[in-house]
Design a protein around this motif. Structure first.
Motif, mmCIF file in Angstrom:
data_model
loop_
_atom_site.group_PDB
_atom_site.id
_atom_site.type_symbol
_atom_site.label_atom_id
_atom_site.label_comp_id
_atom_site.label_asym_id
_atom_site.label_seq_id
_atom_site.Cartn_x
_atom_site.Cartn_y
_atom_site.Cartn_z
ATOM 1 N N GLY A 89 0.685 -1.354 0.120
ATOM 2 C CA GLY A 89 -0.020 0.070 0.176
ATOM 3 C C GLY A 89 0.833 1.304 -0.062
ATOM 4 N N LEU A 90 2.237 1.201 -0.150
ATOM 5 C CA LEU A 90 3.008 2.392 -0.293
ATOM 6 C C LEU A 90 2.905 3.239 -1.401
ATOM 7 C CD1 LEU A 90 5.399 3.195 1.421
ATOM 8 C CD2 LEU A 90 6.752 2.905 -0.576
ATOM 9 N N ASP A 91 2.635 4.726 -1.158
ATOM 10 C CA ASP A 91 2.227 5.614 -2.320
ATOM 11 C C ASP A 91 3.671 5.433 -3.043
ATOM 12 O OD1 ASP A 91 1.833 7.616 -3.929
ATOM 13 O OD2 ASP A 91 1.379 9.015 -2.269
ATOM 14 N N LEU A 92 3.410 5.139 -4.454
ATOM 15 C CA LEU A 92 4.599 5.018 -5.423
ATOM 16 C C LEU A 92 5.233 6.231 -5.689
ATOM 17 C CD1 LEU A 92 3.501 2.151 -7.686
ATOM 18 C CD2 LEU A 92 4.822 2.109 -5.565
ATOM 19 N N GLY A 93 4.267 7.374 -5.211
ATOM 20 C CA GLY A 93 4.930 8.804 -5.274
ATOM 21 C C GLY A 93 6.202 9.026 -4.815
ATOM 22 N N TRP A 94 6.136 8.132 -3.404
ATOM 23 C CA TRP A 94 7.212 8.399 -2.614
ATOM 24 C C TRP A 94 8.574 8.069 -3.247
ATOM 25 C CZ3 TRP A 94 5.656 6.277 2.838
ATOM 26 C CH2 TRP A 94 4.551 6.899 3.545
ATOM 27 N N LEU A 95 8.586 7.069 -4.101
ATOM 28 C CA LEU A 95 9.740 6.716 -5.269
ATOM 29 C C LEU A 95 9.889 7.017 -6.273
ATOM 30 C CD1 LEU A 95 9.145 2.942 -3.656
ATOM 31 C CD2 LEU A 95 10.644 4.613 -2.776
ATOM 32 N N ALA A 96 9.089 8.330 -6.596
ATOM 33 C CA ALA A 96 9.008 8.540 -8.129
ATOM 34 C C ALA A 96 10.509 9.026 -8.655
ATOM 35 C CB ALA A 96 8.062 9.642 -8.372
ATOM 36 N N ALA A 97 11.310 9.466 -7.569
ATOM 37 C CA ALA A 97 12.673 10.172 -8.016
ATOM 38 C C ALA A 97 13.853 9.055 -8.013
ATOM 39 C CB ALA A 97 12.919 11.551 -7.342
ATOM 40 N N THR A 98 13.585 8.118 -7.434
ATOM 41 C CA THR A 98 14.683 6.875 -7.397
ATOM 42 C C THR A 98 14.726 6.061 -8.778
ATOM 43 O OG1 THR A 98 15.592 5.313 -6.243
ATOM 44 C CG2 THR A 98 13.275 5.164 -6.274
ATOM 45 N N GLY A 99 16.045 5.915 -8.968
ATOM 46 C CA GLY A 99 16.538 4.991 -9.915
ATOM 47 C C GLY A 99 16.701 3.483 -9.576
ATOM 48 N N ALA A 100 16.442 3.152 -8.276
ATOM 49 C CA ALA A 100 16.399 1.969 -7.758
ATOM 50 C C ALA A 100 15.313 1.005 -8.304
ATOM 51 C CB ALA A 100 16.679 2.070 -6.352
ATOM 52 N N GLU A 101 15.766 -0.269 -8.570
ATOM 53 C CA GLU A 101 14.513 -1.120 -8.896
ATOM 54 C C GLU A 101 13.519 -1.456 -7.743
ATOM 55 O OE1 GLU A 101 14.089 -5.709 -10.628
ATOM 56 O OE2 GLU A 101 16.078 -4.985 -10.119
ATOM 57 N N GLN A 102 12.418 -1.267 -8.127
ATOM 58 C CA GLN A 102 11.193 -1.119 -7.101
ATOM 59 C C GLN A 102 10.515 -2.705 -7.153
ATOM 60 O OE1 GLN A 102 8.382 2.113 -7.275
ATOM 61 N NE2 GLN A 102 10.279 3.418 -8.009
ATOM 62 N N LEU A 103 10.786 -3.521 -6.106
ATOM 63 C CA LEU A 103 10.350 -4.661 -5.885
ATOM 64 C C LEU A 103 9.111 -4.957 -5.180
ATOM 65 C CD1 LEU A 103 13.947 -6.370 -5.414
ATOM 66 C CD2 LEU A 103 12.690 -6.348 -7.632
ATOM 67 N N PRO A 104 7.988 -5.615 -5.454
ATOM 68 C CA PRO A 104 6.971 -5.467 -4.521
ATOM 69 C C PRO A 104 7.073 -6.675 -3.787
ATOM 70 C CG PRO A 104 6.432 -6.090 -6.759
ATOM 71 C CD PRO A 104 7.585 -5.646 -6.977
ATOM 72 N N ASP A 105 6.514 -6.657 -2.506
ATOM 73 C CA ASP A 105 6.407 -7.571 -1.774
ATOM 74 C C ASP A 105 5.615 -8.813 -1.892
ATOM 75 O OD1 ASP A 105 7.232 -9.346 0.631
ATOM 76 O OD2 ASP A 105 5.337 -8.459 1.642
ATOM 77 N N HIS A 106 5.886 -10.076 -1.887
ATOM 78 C CA HIS A 106 4.973 -11.163 -2.209
ATOM 79 C C HIS A 106 5.114 -12.104 -0.958
ATOM 80 C CE1 HIS A 106 4.301 -10.091 -6.232
ATOM 81 N NE2 HIS A 106 5.672 -9.931 -6.350
ATOM 82 N N ALA A 107 3.804 -12.894 -0.705
ATOM 83 C CA ALA A 107 3.715 -13.682 0.403
ATOM 84 C C ALA A 107 4.819 -14.862 0.307
ATOM 85 C CB ALA A 107 2.528 -14.216 0.492
ATOM 86 N N ASP A 108 5.309 -15.289 -0.884
ATOM 87 C CA ASP A 108 5.963 -16.144 -0.993
ATOM 88 C C ASP A 108 7.758 -15.763 -1.243
ATOM 89 O OD1 ASP A 108 6.124 -15.323 -3.328
ATOM 90 O OD2 ASP A 108 5.531 -17.089 -4.819
ATOM 91 N N THR A 109 7.711 -14.692 -0.942
ATOM 92 C CA THR A 109 9.358 -14.093 -0.962
ATOM 93 C C THR A 109 9.872 -14.630 0.298
ATOM 94 O OG1 THR A 109 8.435 -12.012 -1.845
ATOM 95 C CG2 THR A 109 10.653 -12.087 -0.995
ATOM 96 N N THR A 110 10.950 -15.395 0.010
ATOM 97 C CA THR A 110 11.875 -16.117 1.005
ATOM 98 C C THR A 110 12.723 -15.160 1.882
ATOM 99 O OG1 THR A 110 13.499 -16.666 -0.335
ATOM 100 C CG2 THR A 110 11.750 -18.155 -0.390
#
Length: 222
Positions: A89-110
């Motif tokens: 639920g993070l506002d993606l506008g907070w990350l609009a200026a970054t060049g880092a790769e944005q990875l969504p969290d998933h329940a099966d992420t280890t």
């Protein structure tokens, strides 16, 4: 009959002639605790929060809502972060200026996959000025508890003044005890018998808090 049943039977027999209390347990002890130690304006509470966060070795930044995206981008760049974990639920506008790769969290992420992510950016539920504590409750801007414990770098955004309270009692009145609450006072750290401090043992090694003003709150505390 099991050992457990035998012990509980003895307890019941021992209490058989004990009169019942007239006053319910939750009302038996007066709990007129102070709600805060000093009356503070919102500005004073934010200043005390920043001071106590820094005392716990968190790194504190201040900005306006208009500068938040640039501030977060600068923090990620300074850290050399190539990947950033994003709560659902993070506002993606907070990350609009970054060049880092944005990875969504998933329940099966280890945990091993989380450990390879450079940084995580979250919001918070409430921040306590008197103790320099940030509280997470697993809300949409915060995500699962593990995503703020495994990555080595956590950036947490606190809305000022809406999410800042003076004291623990005030914070407790804003929180739902049924939710998975995480109380954070500075970076994770421990000390050995010789008092040598080691950070990043039970959570992120670097904890940065951004106190942002002028941002509408998705759920302001009372």
């Amino acid at each position: 009959m099991s050992s457990r049943e035998r012990i509980l039977g003895r307890v019941r027999r021992a209490l058989a002639d004990v009169p019942q209390d007239d006053t319910p347990y939750e009302d038996a002890i007066a709990r007129g605790y102070l709600q805060e130690h000093d009356a503070r304006s919102p500005e004073q509470a934010a200043d005390l929060l920043a001071e106590n966060l820094a005392d716990y070795r968190a790194i504190v930044h201040r900005c306006t809502a208009d500068d938040l995206a640039a501030t977060i981008a600068g923090l990620l760049s300074a850290r050399g972060a190539r990947t950033v974990l994003v709560p659902p639920g993070l506002d993606l506008g907070w990350l609009a200026a970054t060049g880092a790769e944005q990875l969504p969290d998933h329940a099966d992420t280890t945990p091993h996959e989380l450990d390879r992510i450079d940084s995580v950016v979250t919001g918070c539920a409430v921040a306590v000025a008197e103790t320099g504590t940030i509280v997470l409750d697993g809300g949409p801007e915060q995500g699962r508890r593990r995503i703020t414990l495994v990555p080595d770098h956590h950036i947490c955004v606190v809305r000022v003044p809406d999410q800042v309270v003076s004291s623990i009692p005030q914070a407790l009145s804003c929180l739902n005890p049924a939710l998975p609450l995480t109380w954070i006072s500075g970076p994770s750290a421990t000390s050995d018998i010789e008092l040598d401090r080691v950070e990043g043992v039970h959570g992120p090694r670097m904890f940065e808090v951004v106190l942002v003003t002028g941002m509408p709150d998705a759920g302001a505390v009372a």
